[in-house]
Design a protein around this motif. Structure first.
Motif, short mmCIF file in Angstrom:
data_model
loop_
_atom_site.label_atom_id
_atom_site.label_comp_id
_atom_site.label_asym_id
_atom_site.label_seq_id
_atom_site.Cartn_x
_atom_site.Cartn_y
_atom_site.Cartn_z
N ALA A 174 0.83 -1.21 0.00
CA ALA A 174 0.00 0.00 0.00
C ALA A 174 0.86 1.26 0.00
CB ALA A 174 -0.93 -0.01 1.21
N ILE A 175 1.95 1.25 0.75
CA ILE A 175 2.84 2.41 0.78
C ILE A 175 3.43 2.68 -0.59
CG2 ILE A 175 5.07 3.22 1.67
CD1 ILE A 175 4.36 1.84 4.32
N VAL A 176 3.87 1.62 -1.27
CA VAL A 176 4.47 1.77 -2.60
C VAL A 176 3.43 2.22 -3.61
CG1 VAL A 176 5.61 0.54 -4.48
CG2 VAL A 176 6.30 0.11 -2.12
N ARG A 177 2.24 1.64 -3.55
CA ARG A 177 1.18 2.02 -4.49
C ARG A 177 0.69 3.44 -4.24
NH1 ARG A 177 0.21 0.41 -9.04
NH2 ARG A 177 -2.07 0.24 -8.88
N LEU A 178 0.64 3.84 -2.97
CA LEU A 178 0.20 5.19 -2.65
C LEU A 178 1.20 6.22 -3.14
CD1 LEU A 178 -1.96 6.89 -1.20
CD2 LEU A 178 -0.64 6.63 0.90
#
Length: 285
Positions: free
Chosen positions: A103-107
């Protein structure tokens, strides 16, 4: 090779340049092998033999320490408790942190960076600093002296390091791969389970071994949270062999060997994934 220099001469010169490295490796091997040999030899002695010759070979090797440990109910319960706490803690931590890292990378952007930094700051806080607040909170929730409380605290204290490692790997995955999946209509959930997670298997396995060793060997939190001997983990149970005035070293070292077997087995079966996970980041270009 210079004119007139023979192959044996070049080989001797190369051996001399590698000599310091071999000396360092030999010293390192001695530092590892000697303590291990002392543990094994002591576990094969009786208490009398150990005090008579602490560092010598066992003159009359005995397996009584192992049979006494394995034949008792206390060690069996401690092994089961350690297995439950370790397996559940590692599984839950991997699930939560892999989802959070993805989620951090996609955000991305500033929001992803802020969330990542907040998790990474957990690495800068020593575990001992938060022990008192953690104990007070868990006692108020009724989670002290329970395996569930031990599992939850294990997850909480290792999330930061797991997210730190997994986020670094997810960032090396090509964004074009995710964009192509989105064009095909895949959701973020599908991209994570079907694309990102399988590709990240080596890194996940490396983190799993790291967490397994941490949780299996943990003594700090069992000492803080567990008071019932029936719920003690293996490292805490081994303290029973250390008394105020005397210590049963042969029995203690036999317990250490038994406690080390699961870690050795786990590494033997996962070493290929562990090595691949440790080198994955450097191989991504």
């Amino acid at each position: 090779m210079s004119v007139g220099e023979t192959v044996p001469g070049r080989r001797r010169r190369r051996d001399l340049t590698e000599l310091p490295r071999w000396i360092v490796l030999a010293i390192y091997a001695v530092l590892i092998v000697v303590p291990l040999a002392v543990v094994v030899f002591t576990a094969l002695k009786t208490t009398t033999q150990m005090y008579a010759d602490p560092f010598g070979l066992p003159t009359d090797p005995t397996m009584s320490n192992f049979t006494e440990l394995l034949g008792g109910d206390r060690l069996g319960r401690s092994l089961a408790n350690s297995a439950i706490v370790t397996v559940v803690s590692v599984s839950a931590t991997l699930l939560l942190t892999s989802l959070a890292s993805f989620a951090i990378v996609r955000l991305g952007g500033r929001a992803g960076t802020v969330i990542y930094v907040l998790f990474a700051l957990g690495l800068a806080v020593p575990a001992q600093v938060a022990m008192i607040p953690q104990y007070v909170i868990f006692r108020q929730l009724g989670l002290t002296n329970s395996l569930l409380g031990l599992i939850l605290i294990n997850i909480a204290v290792t999330c930061s390091v797991a997210i730190f490692i997994l986020t670094g790997f997810f960032q090396t995955l090509p964004k074009e791969l995710f964009e192509a999946a989105e064009v095909d209509g895949a959701s973020n959930w599908h991209i994570f389970w079907q694309i990102a997670l399988p590709i990240s298997a080596p890194s996940v396995a490396a983190v799993a071994i790291f967490l397994f060793v941490m949780h299996w060997n943990d003594l700090l939190y069992p000492l803080l949270f567990i008071t019932d001997p029936e719920k003690a983990t293996l490292p805490k149970a081994l303290l029973d062999f250390k008394g105020e005035y005397s210590t049963n070293y042969p029995m203690l070292f036999a317990g250490v060997i038994i406690a080390s077997i699961p870690m050795v087995v786990a590494y033997v079966f996962l070493q290929r994934w562990f090595v691949a996970g440790m080198t994955a980041g450097s191989l991504k270009g």
